[in-house]
Motif scaffolding. Sequence first.
Motif, PDB file in Angstrom:
ATOM      1  N   TYR A   1       1.067  -1.006   0.136  1.00 15.50           N
ATOM      2  CA  TYR A   1      -0.372   0.119   0.352  1.00 15.50           C
ATOM      3  C   TYR A   1       0.943   1.533  -0.117  1.00 15.50           C
ATOM      4  CZ  TYR A   1      -3.270  -3.859   1.414  1.00 15.50           C
ATOM      5  OH  TYR A   1      -4.091  -4.291   1.560  1.00 15.50           O
ATOM      6  N   GLY A   2       2.247   1.008  -0.005  1.00 12.18           N
ATOM      7  CA  GLY A   2       3.068   2.051   0.314  1.00 12.18           C
ATOM      8  C   GLY A   2       2.953   3.774   1.288  1.00 12.18           C
ATOM      9  N   LYS A   3       2.060   2.466   2.417  1.00 16.59           N
ATOM     10  CA  LYS A   3       2.030   3.058   3.636  1.00 16.59           C
ATOM     11  C   LYS A   3       2.770   2.565   4.468  1.00 16.59           C
ATOM     12  CE  LYS A   3      -3.017   4.798   1.325  1.00 16.59           C
ATOM     13  NZ  LYS A   3      -4.278   4.731   1.912  1.00 16.59           N
ATOM     14  N   VAL A   4       2.015   3.097   6.406  1.00 15.74           N
ATOM     15  CA  VAL A   4       2.615   2.456   7.395  1.00 15.74           C
ATOM     16  C   VAL A   4       2.369   3.387   8.038  1.00 15.74           C
ATOM     17  CG1 VAL A   4       5.312   2.776   7.108  1.00 15.74           C
ATOM     18  CG2 VAL A   4       4.390   4.569   7.773  1.00 15.74           C
ATOM     19  N   THR A   5       1.757   2.555   9.405  1.00 15.03           N
ATOM     20  CA  THR A   5       1.327   3.023  10.436  1.00 15.03           C
ATOM     21  C   THR A   5       1.932   3.456  11.566  1.00 15.03           C
ATOM     22  OG1 THR A   5      -0.648   1.528  10.280  1.00 15.03           O
ATOM     23  CG2 THR A   5      -0.336   2.149  12.432  1.00 15.03           C
ATOM     24  N   THR A   6       1.645   4.543  11.848  1.00 13.71           N
ATOM     25  CA  THR A   6       3.138   5.591  12.852  1.00 13.71           C
ATOM     26  C   THR A   6       2.788   4.771  14.147  1.00 13.71           C
ATOM     27  OG1 THR A   6       1.417   7.402  13.580  1.00 13.71           O
ATOM     28  CG2 THR A   6       2.773   7.391  11.269  1.00 13.71           C
ATOM     29  N   LEU A   7       3.328   5.469  15.411  1.00  7.88           N
ATOM     30  CA  LEU A   7       3.836   4.943  16.965  1.00  7.88           C
ATOM     31  C   LEU A   7       2.563   5.794  17.002  1.00  7.88           C
ATOM     32  CD1 LEU A   7       6.563   6.178  18.145  1.00  7.88           C
ATOM     33  CD2 LEU A   7       5.833   3.669  17.962  1.00  7.88           C
ATOM     34  N   ASP A   8       1.597   7.013  17.071  1.00  3.61           N
ATOM     35  CA  ASP A   8       0.344   7.100  17.843  1.00  3.61           C
ATOM     36  C   ASP A   8      -1.149   7.199  16.624  1.00  3.61           C
ATOM     37  OD1 ASP A   8       0.934   8.558  15.875  1.00  3.61           O
ATOM     38  OD2 ASP A   8       1.460  10.968  16.163  1.00  3.61           O
ATOM     39  N   GLY A   9      -0.636   6.151  15.813  1.00  2.02           N
ATOM     40  CA  GLY A   9      -2.309   5.022  15.311  1.00  2.02           C
ATOM     41  C   GLY A   9      -2.122   5.979  13.905  1.00  2.02           C
ATOM     42  N   PHE A  10      -1.638   7.642  13.088  1.00  2.34           N
ATOM     43  CA  PHE A  10      -1.986   6.629  11.795  1.00  2.34           C
ATOM     44  C   PHE A  10      -1.583   6.782  11.038  1.00  2.34           C
ATOM     45  CE2 PHE A  10      -1.990  11.128  14.766  1.00  2.34           C
ATOM     46  CZ  PHE A  10      -3.610  11.690  14.474  1.00  2.34           C
ATOM     47  N   VAL A  11      -2.409   6.562   9.832  1.00  2.00           N
ATOM     48  CA  VAL A  11      -1.850   5.764   8.807  1.00  2.00           C
ATOM     49  C   VAL A  11      -0.865   6.761   7.756  1.00  2.00           C
ATOM     50  CG1 VAL A  11      -2.055   4.743   6.756  1.00  2.00           C
ATOM     51  CG2 VAL A  11      -3.038   4.216   9.051  1.00  2.00           C
ATOM     52  N   ILE A  12       0.394   6.815   7.126  1.00  2.00           N
ATOM     53  CA  ILE A  12       0.784   7.686   6.921  1.00  2.00           C
ATOM     54  C   ILE A  12       1.260   7.293   5.117  1.00  2.00           C
ATOM     55  CG2 ILE A  12       1.392   9.883   8.520  1.00  2.00           C
ATOM     56  CD1 ILE A  12       4.058   8.983   8.429  1.00  2.00           C
ATOM     57  N   PRO A  13       1.473   8.213   4.456  1.00  2.00           N
ATOM     58  CA  PRO A  13       2.464   7.334   2.628  1.00  2.00           C
ATOM     59  C   PRO A  13       3.589   7.797   3.596  1.00  2.00           C
ATOM     60  CG  PRO A  13       0.975   9.650   1.843  1.00  2.00           C
ATOM     61  CD  PRO A  13       0.972   9.419   4.394  1.00  2.00           C
ATOM     62  N   ILE A  14       4.110   6.072   2.767  1.00  2.00           N
ATOM     63  CA  ILE A  14       5.655   6.554   2.467  1.00  2.00           C
ATOM     64  C   ILE A  14       6.027   5.784   1.375  1.00  2.00           C
ATOM     65  CG2 ILE A  14       7.940   5.480   3.510  1.00  2.00           C
ATOM     66  CD1 ILE A  14       6.850   7.946   5.183  1.00  2.00           C
ATOM     67  N   GLU A  15       6.422   6.361   0.083  1.00  3.67           N
ATOM     68  CA  GLU A  15       6.644   5.271  -1.265  1.00  3.67           C
ATOM     69  C   GLU A  15       7.732   5.625  -1.311  1.00  3.67           C
ATOM     70  OE1 GLU A  15       4.372   6.909  -4.215  1.00  3.67           O
ATOM     71  OE2 GLU A  15       2.826   7.205  -3.632  1.00  3.67           O
ATOM     72  N   ALA A  16       8.579   3.996  -1.224  1.00  4.12           N
ATOM     73  CA  ALA A  16       9.328   3.390  -0.553  1.00  4.12           C
ATOM     74  C   ALA A  16      10.309   3.157  -2.012  1.00  4.12           C
ATOM     75  CB  ALA A  16      10.801   2.738   0.625  1.00  4.12           C
ATOM     76  N   ASP A  17      11.617   2.650  -2.379  1.00  3.31           N
ATOM     77  CA  ASP A  17      12.589   2.098  -3.676  1.00  3.31           C
ATOM     78  C   ASP A  17      12.832   0.864  -2.921  1.00  3.31           C
ATOM     79  OD1 ASP A  17      11.841   3.784  -5.508  1.00  3.31           O
ATOM     80  OD2 ASP A  17      13.137   5.025  -4.570  1.00  3.31           O
ATOM     81  N   THR A  18      13.058   1.520  -1.597  1.00  4.76           N
ATOM     82  CA  THR A  18      14.272   0.168  -1.303  1.00  4.76           C
ATOM     83  C   THR A  18      13.609  -0.315   0.377  1.00  4.76           C
ATOM     84  OG1 THR A  18      16.398  -0.700  -1.012  1.00  4.76           O
ATOM     85  CG2 THR A  18      16.068   1.589  -0.635  1.00  4.76           C
ATOM     86  N   ILE A  19      13.861  -1.223   1.501  1.00  3.95           N
ATOM     87  CA  ILE A  19      14.191  -0.780   2.599  1.00  3.95           C
ATOM     88  C   ILE A  19      15.364  -1.938   2.853  1.00  3.95           C
ATOM     89  CG2 ILE A  19      12.417  -2.602   4.315  1.00  3.95           C
ATOM     90  CD1 ILE A  19      10.104  -2.768   2.784  1.00  3.95           C
ATOM     91  N   CYS A  20      15.747  -0.642   4.238  1.00  4.33           N
ATOM     92  CA  CYS A  20      16.177  -1.063   5.483  1.00  4.33           C
ATOM     93  C   CYS A  20      16.741  -2.366   6.274  1.00  4.33           C
ATOM     94  CB  CYS A  20      17.411  -0.565   5.451  1.00  4.33           C
ATOM     95  SG  CYS A  20      19.119  -0.336   6.156  1.00  4.33           S
ATOM     96  N   VAL A  21      17.941  -3.082   6.135  1.00  2.00           N
ATOM     97  CA  VAL A  21      17.178  -4.505   7.021  1.00  2.00           C
ATOM     98  C   VAL A  21      18.998  -4.198   7.457  1.00  2.00           C
ATOM     99  CG1 VAL A  21      15.362  -5.485   6.128  1.00  2.00           C
ATOM    100  CG2 VAL A  21      18.051  -5.813   5.506  1.00  2.00           C
TER     101      VAL A  21
END
Length: 250
Positions: free
Chosen positions: A206-226
């Motif tokens: 979905y190109g989103k994350v749920t924040t610490l305080d419960g909001f769902v915001i758009p985060i469109e990433a090309d890569t994920i760091c592990v």
Amino acid sequence: MKKRTITLNCDMGESYGSWKMGLDEDVIPFIDMSNIACGFHASDPHIMSHTIDLAIKHNVMIGAHPSYPDLHGFGRRSMAFSASELGEILIYQIGALKALCEIKNTELSYVKPHGALYNDMMRDQEIFAAVADAVSCFNVPLMMLATQDNQAFLDIAERYDLPLIFEAFADRAYLANGMLAPRSEKGAVLGNEEDILNQIKQLVSYGKVTTLDGFVIPIEADTICVHGDNQEAVALIENIAQTIDNLSQR
């Protein structure tokens, strides 16, 4: 490179002399992009060269992972430099890794600053501009944090004709403004595998994350760091890679 909707990147080559850090050989089969330390927060010429060989063997992209000159603090301490001094520090490190790549008939593909330098460039547009200026000399993209509003960074990058790669983090919680929650804040680091995999699924699908305080915001990433600092982390990276592969096939 593996055919994934979102790639996986990992910091590598962070040993130094006889001191070993990370399980690079175990991690690298599951990732797409290797952020190789360039000697200022960790690594040395031999380790840099060995890590390049690993990346070549596993068909993984090679990125420079430069930092402030801070071996004692592992690059996690902010330092004050003029724009020209910071540019020289970066060009010195990136140039060294690029030269080692060239003698092995491979190429440097991108740059991702490390630690305090990464955080500082995300907070201070003058530092970001100095980093962009230095990286643009190498005709490769700069990796940076994907936020809710990347426009200011895009405007600076355009001045230097610099492509950007946007990244998200598998194991870090986000604030409502799209920035990473400070490590000092409770819940800032996701320690539960289920929570990490759920964040991965949300990012990829979905190109989103749920924040610490419960909001769902758009985060469109090309890569994920592990991060692969121990065997438990390596097993988690394998699960993350499999999750992304499964989602990419849908």
